[in-house]
Design a protein around this motif. Structure first.
Motif, PDB file in Angstrom:
ATOM      1  N   ALA A  56       0.821  -1.219   0.000  1.00 41.62           N
ATOM      2  CA  ALA A  56       0.000   0.000   0.000  1.00 41.62           C
ATOM      3  C   ALA A  56       0.848   1.259   0.000  1.00 41.62           C
ATOM      4  CB  ALA A  56      -0.931  -0.009   1.201  1.00 41.62           C
ATOM      5  N   LEU A  57       2.097   1.145   0.448  1.00 39.08           N
ATOM      6  CA  LEU A  57       2.984   2.305   0.481  1.00 39.08           C
ATOM      7  C   LEU A  57       3.223   2.888  -0.915  1.00 39.08           C
ATOM      8  CD1 LEU A  57       5.570   1.086   3.127  1.00 39.08           C
ATOM      9  CD2 LEU A  57       3.813   2.855   3.417  1.00 39.08           C
ATOM     10  N   ALA A  58       3.042   2.094  -1.957  1.00 38.27           N
ATOM     11  CA  ALA A  58       3.199   2.603  -3.322  1.00 38.27           C
ATOM     12  C   ALA A  58       2.212   3.732  -3.592  1.00 38.27           C
ATOM     13  CB  ALA A  58       3.007   1.474  -4.337  1.00 38.27           C
ATOM     14  N   LEU A  59       1.025   3.666  -3.004  1.00 45.27           N
ATOM     15  CA  LEU A  59       0.040   4.734  -3.158  1.00 45.27           C
ATOM     16  C   LEU A  59       0.128   5.767  -2.039  1.00 45.27           C
ATOM     17  CD1 LEU A  59      -3.055   2.656  -4.271  1.00 45.27           C
ATOM     18  CD2 LEU A  59      -1.675   4.170  -5.674  1.00 45.27           C
ATOM     19  N   ILE A  60       0.416   5.310  -0.842  1.00 46.42           N
ATOM     20  CA  ILE A  60       0.464   6.200   0.320  1.00 46.42           C
ATOM     21  C   ILE A  60       1.690   7.108   0.282  1.00 46.42           C
ATOM     22  CG2 ILE A  60       0.704   6.238   2.839  1.00 46.42           C
ATOM     23  CD1 ILE A  60      -0.864   3.559   2.828  1.00 46.42           C
ATOM     24  N   ALA A  61       2.815   6.573  -0.127  1.00 44.49           N
ATOM     25  CA  ALA A  61       4.084   7.312  -0.165  1.00 44.49           C
ATOM     26  C   ALA A  61       4.778   7.040  -1.491  1.00 44.49           C
ATOM     27  CB  ALA A  61       4.965   6.884   1.003  1.00 44.49           C
ATOM     28  N   PRO A  62       4.246   7.589  -2.593  1.00 42.27           N
ATOM     29  CA  PRO A  62       4.772   7.238  -3.917  1.00 42.27           C
ATOM     30  C   PRO A  62       6.242   7.590  -4.138  1.00 42.27           C
ATOM     31  CG  PRO A  62       3.212   9.058  -4.059  1.00 42.27           C
ATOM     32  CD  PRO A  62       3.169   8.560  -2.656  1.00 42.27           C
ATOM     33  N   ASP A  63       6.779   8.536  -3.385  1.00 45.19           N
ATOM     34  CA  ASP A  63       8.184   8.923  -3.561  1.00 45.19           C
ATOM     35  C   ASP A  63       9.128   8.141  -2.656  1.00 45.19           C
ATOM     36  OD1 ASP A  63       7.430  10.771  -5.491  1.00 45.19           O
ATOM     37  OD2 ASP A  63       7.153  12.359  -4.006  1.00 45.19           O
ATOM     38  N   ALA A  64       8.571   7.303  -1.797  1.00 47.59           N
ATOM     39  CA  ALA A  64       9.389   6.510  -0.874  1.00 47.59           C
ATOM     40  C   ALA A  64       9.467   5.072  -1.383  1.00 47.59           C
ATOM     41  CB  ALA A  64       8.775   6.544   0.521  1.00 47.59           C
ATOM     42  N   GLN A  65      10.294   4.287  -0.724  1.00 45.31           N
ATOM     43  CA  GLN A  65      10.368   2.869  -1.043  1.00 45.31           C
ATOM     44  C   GLN A  65       9.138   2.170  -0.454  1.00 45.31           C
ATOM     45  OE1 GLN A  65      14.039   1.011   0.157  1.00 45.31           O
ATOM     46  NE2 GLN A  65      15.182   2.892  -0.201  1.00 45.31           N
ATOM     47  N   THR A  66       8.687   1.128  -1.092  1.00 43.24           N
ATOM     48  CA  THR A  66       7.541   0.378  -0.555  1.00 43.24           C
ATOM     49  C   THR A  66       8.031  -0.618   0.485  1.00 43.24           C
ATOM     50  OG1 THR A  66       7.687  -1.177  -2.377  1.00 43.24           O
ATOM     51  CG2 THR A  66       6.113   0.629  -2.617  1.00 43.24           C
ATOM     52  N   SER A  67       8.630  -0.060   1.526  1.00 42.47           N
ATOM     53  CA  SER A  67       9.203  -0.876   2.585  1.00 42.47           C
ATOM     54  C   SER A  67       9.075  -0.150   3.912  1.00 42.47           C
ATOM     55  CB  SER A  67      10.680  -1.141   2.298  1.00 42.47           C
ATOM     56  OG  SER A  67      11.299  -1.733   3.421  1.00 42.47           O
ATOM     57  N   LEU A  68       8.777  -0.898   4.949  1.00 43.21           N
ATOM     58  CA  LEU A  68       8.717  -0.310   6.286  1.00 43.21           C
ATOM     59  C   LEU A  68      10.108  -0.046   6.848  1.00 43.21           C
ATOM     60  CD1 LEU A  68       5.746  -2.408   7.684  1.00 43.21           C
ATOM     61  CD2 LEU A  68       5.720  -0.012   6.973  1.00 43.21           C
ATOM     62  N   ASP A  69      11.141  -0.339   6.054  1.00 41.56           N
ATOM     63  CA  ASP A  69      12.512   0.017   6.423  1.00 41.56           C
ATOM     64  C   ASP A  69      12.827   1.455   6.050  1.00 41.56           C
ATOM     65  OD1 ASP A  69      13.045  -2.529   7.398  1.00 41.56           O
ATOM     66  OD2 ASP A  69      13.733  -3.249   5.450  1.00 41.56           O
ATOM     67  N   ASP A  70      11.982   2.075   5.231  1.00 41.19           N
ATOM     68  CA  ASP A  70      12.198   3.445   4.769  1.00 41.19           C
ATOM     69  C   ASP A  70      11.499   4.410   5.723  1.00 41.19           C
ATOM     70  OD1 ASP A  70      12.321   5.895   3.499  1.00 41.19           O
ATOM     71  OD2 ASP A  70      11.638   5.153   1.560  1.00 41.19           O
ATOM     72  N   PRO A  71      12.246   5.254   6.451  1.00 40.49           N
ATOM     73  CA  PRO A  71      11.637   6.184   7.404  1.00 40.49           C
ATOM     74  C   PRO A  71      10.620   7.128   6.754  1.00 40.49           C
ATOM     75  CG  PRO A  71      14.010   6.108   7.716  1.00 40.49           C
ATOM     76  CD  PRO A  71      13.715   5.325   6.468  1.00 40.49           C
TER      77      PRO A  71
END
Length: 174
Positions: A56-71
């Motif tokens: 879901a991070l691909a939509l929630i944080a499109p400029d971040a990595q789709t990983s919970l390792d990315d702050p």
């Protein structure tokens, strides 16, 4: 006889082969809203599967990595959860503060705290639980609301998850 048993075993094995792919039955979150009628403290917890949160991070944080390792992705997820879950008591939104977040291999857990006037703890409670409903069409969010020793459950599904659901006020104990 043995040929028949082998053929039957092969047929059953072939029929059951797709089951591991079907093991993930859908997307969902579990939330608990605990309202202490004596103190007015409101505690909210959410449990979300990590394998739902990361994609879901691909939509929630499109400029971040789709990983919970990315702050950056984690910060975006925190803001997203704040916007997609709302609890109101007596038609007044409860200000919730994130107290803890646990990023586990299997689940992500959020712990929030807030407060309402003790005079309002038995008033009507309304909830919006639209977490990930904009990401997954089959998202089902269950919210258990506990107060005065009673637990009630609300279920939010799909496109209707952004629609508020409410519980009526409860009577004071005799």
């Amino acid at each position: 006889m043995i040929k028949r048993a082998v053929a039957l075993f092969a047929a059953v094995s072939f029929a059951l082969a797709p089951l591991p792919a079907a093991a993930h039955r859908g997307h969902g979150a579990m939330s608990v809203v605990d309202i202490d009628v004596r103190s007015g403290e409101v505690r909210v917890s959410h449990r979300v599967a990590t394998h739902d949160a990361e994609p879901a991070l691909a939509l929630i944080a499109p400029d971040a990595q789709t990983s919970l390792d990315d702050p950056e992705a984690v910060e975006a997820l925190k803001l997203y959860m704040d916007r997609r879950f709302v609890v109101a008591v007596a038609d007044q939104p409860v200000a919730l503060t994130l107290k803890a977040m646990t990023l586990g291999a299997d689940e992500v857990r959020f712990e929030y705290a807030g407060k309402v006037s003790t005079a309002l703890t038995r008033a009507n409670v309304a909830v919006i639980a639209a977490m990930f409903a904009d990401v997954y069409g089959d998202q089902v969010n269950q919210v258990n609301i506990r107060r005065a020793g009673v637990t009630r459950t609300l279920v939010f599904a799909g496109a209707e998850a952004a629609t508020p659901q409410a519980l009526d006020a409860i009577e004071p104990a005799p």
